[in-house]
Motif scaffolding. Structure first.
Motif, PDB file in Angstrom:
ATOM      1  N   LEU A 123       0.820  -1.209   0.000  1.00 34.89           N
ATOM      2  CA  LEU A 123       0.000   0.000   0.000  1.00 34.89           C
ATOM      3  C   LEU A 123       0.858   1.265   0.000  1.00 34.89           C
ATOM      4  O   LEU A 123       0.544   2.239  -0.700  1.00 34.89           O
ATOM      5  CB  LEU A 123      -0.932   0.017   1.209  1.00 34.89           C
ATOM      6  CG  LEU A 123      -2.153  -0.896   1.135  1.00 34.89           C
ATOM      7  CD1 LEU A 123      -2.949  -0.802   2.436  1.00 34.89           C
ATOM      8  CD2 LEU A 123      -3.037  -0.533  -0.033  1.00 34.89           C
ATOM      9  N   LEU A 124       1.935   1.253   0.767  1.00 33.48           N
ATOM     10  CA  LEU A 124       2.833   2.415   0.791  1.00 33.48           C
ATOM     11  C   LEU A 124       3.473   2.640  -0.572  1.00 33.48           C
ATOM     12  O   LEU A 124       3.567   3.782  -1.043  1.00 33.48           O
ATOM     13  CB  LEU A 124       3.909   2.240   1.860  1.00 33.48           C
ATOM     14  CG  LEU A 124       3.433   2.366   3.308  1.00 33.48           C
ATOM     15  CD1 LEU A 124       4.575   2.031   4.269  1.00 33.48           C
ATOM     16  CD2 LEU A 124       2.920   3.766   3.561  1.00 33.48           C
ATOM     17  N   VAL A 125       3.913   1.572  -1.222  1.00 38.29           N
ATOM     18  CA  VAL A 125       4.529   1.701  -2.555  1.00 38.29           C
ATOM     19  C   VAL A 125       3.516   2.240  -3.551  1.00 38.29           C
ATOM     20  O   VAL A 125       3.817   3.143  -4.351  1.00 38.29           O
ATOM     21  CB  VAL A 125       5.117   0.344  -3.013  1.00 38.29           C
ATOM     22  CG1 VAL A 125       5.492   0.374  -4.478  1.00 38.29           C
ATOM     23  CG2 VAL A 125       6.327  -0.011  -2.165  1.00 38.29           C
ATOM     24  N   LEU A 126       2.305   1.708  -3.529  1.00 39.11           N
ATOM     25  CA  LEU A 126       1.265   2.227  -4.427  1.00 39.11           C
ATOM     26  C   LEU A 126       0.930   3.685  -4.128  1.00 39.11           C
ATOM     27  O   LEU A 126       0.691   4.471  -5.042  1.00 39.11           O
ATOM     28  CB  LEU A 126       0.010   1.357  -4.320  1.00 39.11           C
ATOM     29  CG  LEU A 126       0.088  -0.023  -4.974  1.00 39.11           C
ATOM     30  CD1 LEU A 126      -1.198  -0.797  -4.710  1.00 39.11           C
ATOM     31  CD2 LEU A 126       0.333   0.101  -6.455  1.00 39.11           C
ATOM     32  N   GLY A 127       0.926   4.029  -2.854  1.00 40.61           N
ATOM     33  CA  GLY A 127       0.686   5.427  -2.482  1.00 40.61           C
ATOM     34  C   GLY A 127       1.765   6.354  -3.003  1.00 40.61           C
ATOM     35  O   GLY A 127       1.475   7.443  -3.501  1.00 40.61           O
ATOM     36  N   VAL A 128       3.010   5.917  -2.913  1.00 42.78           N
ATOM     37  CA  VAL A 128       4.122   6.727  -3.432  1.00 42.78           C
ATOM     38  C   VAL A 128       4.012   6.869  -4.942  1.00 42.78           C
ATOM     39  O   VAL A 128       4.199   7.967  -5.492  1.00 42.78           O
ATOM     40  CB  VAL A 128       5.480   6.118  -3.014  1.00 42.78           C
ATOM     41  CG1 VAL A 128       6.619   6.755  -3.776  1.00 42.78           C
ATOM     42  CG2 VAL A 128       5.678   6.255  -1.523  1.00 42.78           C
ATOM     43  N   PHE A 129       3.695   5.762  -5.638  1.00 44.06           N
ATOM     44  CA  PHE A 129       3.525   5.834  -7.089  1.00 44.06           C
ATOM     45  C   PHE A 129       2.388   6.781  -7.460  1.00 44.06           C
ATOM     46  O   PHE A 129       2.507   7.578  -8.401  1.00 44.06           O
ATOM     47  CB  PHE A 129       3.263   4.449  -7.684  1.00 44.06           C
ATOM     48  CG  PHE A 129       4.477   3.597  -7.832  1.00 44.06           C
ATOM     49  CD1 PHE A 129       5.730   4.150  -8.067  1.00 44.06           C
ATOM     50  CD2 PHE A 129       4.386   2.219  -7.731  1.00 44.06           C
ATOM     51  CE1 PHE A 129       6.859   3.365  -8.201  1.00 44.06           C
ATOM     52  CE2 PHE A 129       5.499   1.419  -7.873  1.00 44.06           C
ATOM     53  CZ  PHE A 129       6.743   1.995  -8.108  1.00 44.06           C
ATOM     54  N   ALA A 130       1.281   6.722  -6.731  1.00 43.82           N
ATOM     55  CA  ALA A 130       0.153   7.610  -7.010  1.00 43.82           C
ATOM     56  C   ALA A 130       0.543   9.066  -6.773  1.00 43.82           C
ATOM     57  O   ALA A 130       0.220   9.951  -7.576  1.00 43.82           O
ATOM     58  CB  ALA A 130      -1.038   7.221  -6.138  1.00 43.82           C
ATOM     59  N   PHE A 131       1.272   9.329  -5.695  1.00 42.26           N
ATOM     60  CA  PHE A 131       1.713  10.691  -5.390  1.00 42.26           C
ATOM     61  C   PHE A 131       2.641  11.216  -6.488  1.00 42.26           C
ATOM     62  O   PHE A 131       2.478  12.352  -6.954  1.00 42.26           O
ATOM     63  CB  PHE A 131       2.422  10.721  -4.035  1.00 42.26           C
ATOM     64  CG  PHE A 131       2.952  12.064  -3.659  1.00 42.26           C
ATOM     65  CD1 PHE A 131       2.107  13.064  -3.236  1.00 42.26           C
ATOM     66  CD2 PHE A 131       4.311  12.338  -3.744  1.00 42.26           C
ATOM     67  CE1 PHE A 131       2.590  14.311  -2.900  1.00 42.26           C
ATOM     68  CE2 PHE A 131       4.806  13.578  -3.415  1.00 42.26           C
ATOM     69  CZ  PHE A 131       3.942  14.570  -2.989  1.00 42.26           C
ATOM     70  N   VAL A 132       3.591  10.400  -6.914  1.00 43.42           N
ATOM     71  CA  VAL A 132       4.525  10.815  -7.968  1.00 43.42           C
ATOM     72  C   VAL A 132       3.770  11.062  -9.271  1.00 43.42           C
ATOM     73  O   VAL A 132       4.035  12.044  -9.978  1.00 43.42           O
ATOM     74  CB  VAL A 132       5.640   9.756  -8.151  1.00 43.42           C
ATOM     75  CG1 VAL A 132       6.445  10.009  -9.408  1.00 43.42           C
ATOM     76  CG2 VAL A 132       6.543   9.746  -6.930  1.00 43.42           C
ATOM     77  N   PHE A 133       2.809  10.206  -9.584  1.00 38.49           N
ATOM     78  CA  PHE A 133       2.029  10.391 -10.802  1.00 38.49           C
ATOM     79  C   PHE A 133       1.234  11.697 -10.748  1.00 38.49           C
ATOM     80  O   PHE A 133       1.200  12.465 -11.713  1.00 38.49           O
ATOM     81  CB  PHE A 133       1.081   9.209 -11.018  1.00 38.49           C
ATOM     82  CG  PHE A 133       0.161   9.388 -12.180  1.00 38.49           C
ATOM     83  CD1 PHE A 133       0.631   9.258 -13.481  1.00 38.49           C
ATOM     84  CD2 PHE A 133      -1.175   9.716 -11.990  1.00 38.49           C
ATOM     85  CE1 PHE A 133      -0.202   9.437 -14.557  1.00 38.49           C
ATOM     86  CE2 PHE A 133      -2.018   9.906 -13.058  1.00 38.49           C
ATOM     87  CZ  PHE A 133      -1.542   9.757 -14.355  1.00 38.49           C
ATOM     88  N   ILE A 134       0.596  11.953  -9.619  1.00 40.34           N
ATOM     89  CA  ILE A 134      -0.192  13.176  -9.478  1.00 40.34           C
ATOM     90  C   ILE A 134       0.700  14.411  -9.580  1.00 40.34           C
ATOM     91  O   ILE A 134       0.355  15.400 -10.242  1.00 40.34           O
ATOM     92  CB  ILE A 134      -0.978  13.164  -8.154  1.00 40.34           C
ATOM     93  CG1 ILE A 134      -2.095  12.127  -8.226  1.00 40.34           C
ATOM     94  CG2 ILE A 134      -1.542  14.534  -7.826  1.00 40.34           C
ATOM     95  CD1 ILE A 134      -2.767  11.858  -6.900  1.00 40.34           C
ATOM     96  N   MET A 135       1.851  14.382  -8.943  1.00 39.68           N
ATOM     97  CA  MET A 135       2.762  15.523  -9.006  1.00 39.68           C
ATOM     98  C   MET A 135       3.297  15.736 -10.423  1.00 39.68           C
ATOM     99  O   MET A 135       3.390  16.869 -10.898  1.00 39.68           O
ATOM    100  CB  MET A 135       3.926  15.326  -8.023  1.00 39.68           C
ATOM    101  CG  MET A 135       3.492  15.317  -6.570  1.00 39.68           C
ATOM    102  SD  MET A 135       2.600  16.799  -6.077  1.00 39.68           S
ATOM    103  CE  MET A 135       3.913  17.961  -6.037  1.00 39.68           C
ATOM    104  N   THR A 136       3.636  14.657 -11.106  1.00 39.78           N
ATOM    105  CA  THR A 136       4.143  14.779 -12.469  1.00 39.78           C
ATOM    106  C   THR A 136       3.065  15.305 -13.408  1.00 39.78           C
ATOM    107  O   THR A 136       3.319  16.199 -14.226  1.00 39.78           O
ATOM    108  CB  THR A 136       4.659  13.415 -12.963  1.00 39.78           C
ATOM    109  OG1 THR A 136       5.665  12.952 -12.072  1.00 39.78           O
ATOM    110  CG2 THR A 136       5.232  13.521 -14.360  1.00 39.78           C
TER     111      THR A 136
END
Length: 96
Positions: A21-34
């Motif tokens: 869940l943490l890894v998916l959260g980080v990926f989602a955050f990076v995607f949203i920021m990008t």
């Protein structure tokens, strides 16, 4: 002994789930920021360019006006004319 192995397996599965869940959260955050940066940055750049161009035009117009007033003052016209006094009592004084 089997209960201990089942308990350790359960804890390990829970830890894997939390890390996933943490890894998916980080990926989602990076995607949203990008995605946000790729959408917002060009808009900000365009706005800044437009504001800089408008400011430059205003500065050029002010410089032209000051040069014109200076040239008129050299010819005896305007606020900086040789006939006007230093205390603002000349013919161009608008305080009256």
């Amino acid at each position: 002994m089997r209960a201990l192995v089942d308990m350790i397996d359960s804890v390990t599965g829970t830890v894997r789930f939390i890390v996933g869940l943490l890894v998916l959260g980080v990926f989602a955050f990076v995607f949203i920021m990008t995605a946000g940066a790729s959408y917002v940055a060009p808009k900000i750049s365009e706005d800044a360019t437009a504001k800089a161009a408008a400011f430059g035009e205003k500065a050029l117009a002010e410089a032209r006006q000051q040069r014109r007033e200076h040239e008129l003052a050299q010819d005896g016209w305007g606020y900086g004319a040789a006939g006007s006094s230093e205390d603002g009592e000349g013919w161009g004084d608008t305080s009256r």
